[in-house]
Design an enzyme around this catalytic site. Structure first.
Site, mmCIF file in Angstrom:
data_model
loop_
_atom_site.group_PDB
_atom_site.id
_atom_site.type_symbol
_atom_site.label_atom_id
_atom_site.label_comp_id
_atom_site.label_asym_id
_atom_site.label_seq_id
_atom_site.Cartn_x
_atom_site.Cartn_y
_atom_site.Cartn_z
ATOM 1 N N GLY A 1 0.793 -1.230 0.000
ATOM 2 C CA GLY A 1 0.000 0.000 0.000
ATOM 3 C C GLY A 1 0.820 1.271 0.000
ATOM 4 N N ARG B 1 -5.947 -0.581 -3.034
ATOM 5 C CA ARG B 1 -5.004 0.520 -2.761
ATOM 6 C C ARG B 1 -3.616 0.322 -3.363
ATOM 7 N NH1 ARG B 1 -5.613 -3.094 0.819
ATOM 8 N NH2 ARG B 1 -3.920 -3.987 1.999
ATOM 9 N N LYS C 1 4.801 -9.657 -5.415
ATOM 10 C CA LYS C 1 4.673 -8.190 -5.427
ATOM 11 C C LYS C 1 5.962 -7.496 -5.878
ATOM 12 C CE LYS C 1 1.155 -7.667 -1.872
ATOM 13 N NZ LYS C 1 0.766 -7.031 -0.603
ATOM 14 N N LEU D 1 13.446 -9.486 4.672
ATOM 15 C CA LEU D 1 14.679 -8.892 5.195
ATOM 16 C C LEU D 1 14.851 -9.247 6.671
ATOM 17 C CD1 LEU D 1 17.010 -6.869 4.485
ATOM 18 C CD2 LEU D 1 15.534 -5.072 5.392
ATOM 19 N N ASP E 1 4.162 -3.197 7.092
ATOM 20 C CA ASP E 1 2.949 -3.005 7.886
ATOM 21 C C ASP E 1 2.966 -3.815 9.173
ATOM 22 O OD1 ASP E 1 2.633 -5.534 6.949
ATOM 23 O OD2 ASP E 1 0.598 -5.266 6.196
ATOM 24 N N CYS F 1 16.335 7.441 16.622
ATOM 25 C CA CYS F 1 15.940 6.383 15.696
ATOM 26 C C CYS F 1 14.490 5.978 15.981
ATOM 27 C CB CYS F 1 16.876 5.181 15.823
ATOM 28 S SG CYS F 1 16.615 4.183 17.314
ATOM 29 N N CYS G 1 13.889 5.204 19.546
ATOM 30 C CA CYS G 1 13.837 6.392 20.411
ATOM 31 C C CYS G 1 12.414 6.958 20.460
ATOM 32 C CB CYS G 1 14.769 7.480 19.896
ATOM 33 S SG CYS G 1 16.524 7.108 20.001
ATOM 34 N N CYS H 1 -3.253 -3.288 8.709
ATOM 35 C CA CYS H 1 -4.296 -3.064 7.711
ATOM 36 C C CYS H 1 -5.181 -4.304 7.587
ATOM 37 C CB CYS H 1 -3.675 -2.725 6.361
ATOM 38 S SG CYS H 1 -2.827 -1.141 6.365
HETATM 39 ZN ZN ZN Z 1 17.455 5.198 19.163
#
Ligand code: ZN
Length: 266
Positions: A50, A82, A95, A119, A143, A185, A188, A204
């Site tokens: 999406g 979408r 995809k 990943l 997501d 990051c 954080c 979703c």
């Molecule tokens: Zn951080």
């Protein structure tokens, strides 16, 4: 994996490129140099759904040099509401590969490739092709929180800027983290999201999403990427953008590095 087109000269624009990007290089604040920086840029986008569809389409139309899409999912009927790079005839296809093919059709002057994979911290070095150099930007278009946590850790470990977007229901968020600046990051801002126990996960798939939400947030993500890659500016330094589609409101929330962050402050 799809085949990349041969690399082109990044020091000048061809006649075809000048014609295609004519309305862009005409802009005040966006010139040939910005277009050349965009042409020489390489991004890795995790998630071709999406958010990934509208974000990659806008970037490729604008003249981004090279996009690498990583996604292990296949196209389903419920995605077509979408996920704008896919057609009914694509149902069942991967995809990442389908999106890369469509992006090449939209703009044959750029390079696009897809990898069907999930990943992880362990495969990041190979999947992101870090032996050949770092990408200019990681785009988180996923997501789920577990993958967001992994992408954030990869961004900090390898010091690669991370443009992180999320969309659900009628709301969205966007941030651009620059680990080399020690400015904070994802951890954080959002804390520990690495386990199911740590978060009340809405996705979703279980909460729904309005078609316009992903289109808007994906394009806000593309907008931030164009400024970062083409103009060397970060319009979101130290800020989290919050979009509320039901009230048509956008606001910014400031953040700083958490000095005790286990990911980026050590
Ligand atoms: Zn951080």
């Amino acid at each position: 994996m799809t085949t990349k087109t041969p690399s082109t000269d990044n020091r000048s624009l061809t006649d075809a490129e000048l014609l295609r990007y004519a309305r862009q290089v005409l802009l005040t604040g966006w010139d040939i140099d910005a277009q050349l920086r965009l042409k020489s840029a390489r991004i890795v986008m995790i998630g071709a759904g999406g958010l990934g569809c509208p974000a990659s389409e806008t970037l490729v139309r604008a003249g981004l040099g090279e996009v690498h899409l990583i996604d292990d999912d296949v196209i389903e009927m419920s995605n077509l509401q979408r996920q704008s790079l896919f057609l009914p005839s694509d149902i069942g296809a991967a995809k990442a590969l389908t999106a890369a093919q469509m992006l090449k059709q939209i703009n044959p002057l750029i390079s696009a490739k897809g990898t069907v994979a999930r990943l992880t911290l362990d495969n990041a070095y190979e999947l992101l092709e870090l032996a050949a150099g770092k990408p200019d930007l990681l785009l988180d278009c996923t997501d789920n929180f577990a993958t967001r946590d992994i992408i954030n850790r990869i961004s900090v470990r390898y010091q690669i800027p991370l443009l992180s977007a999320s969309a659900i229901a009628m709301q969205g968020q966007l941030a651009l983290y620059e680990p080399q600046l020690k400015s904070g990051c994802y951890h954080c801002v959002f804390g520990d999201v690495s386990t199911d126990e740590a978060v009340d996960e809405r996705t979703c798939a279980n909460s729904g999403v309005l078609a316009s939400t992903t289109a808007i947030i994906g394009n806000l993500q593309a907008n931030a990427a164009l400024h970062y890659l083409g103009l060397n500016t970060n319009p979101l330094t130290g800020k989290l953008l919050l979009w509320d589609g039901s009230r048509m409101q956008q606001r910014m929330m400031g953040y700083r590095q958490d000095t005790s962050c286990p990911i980026c402050a050590l």
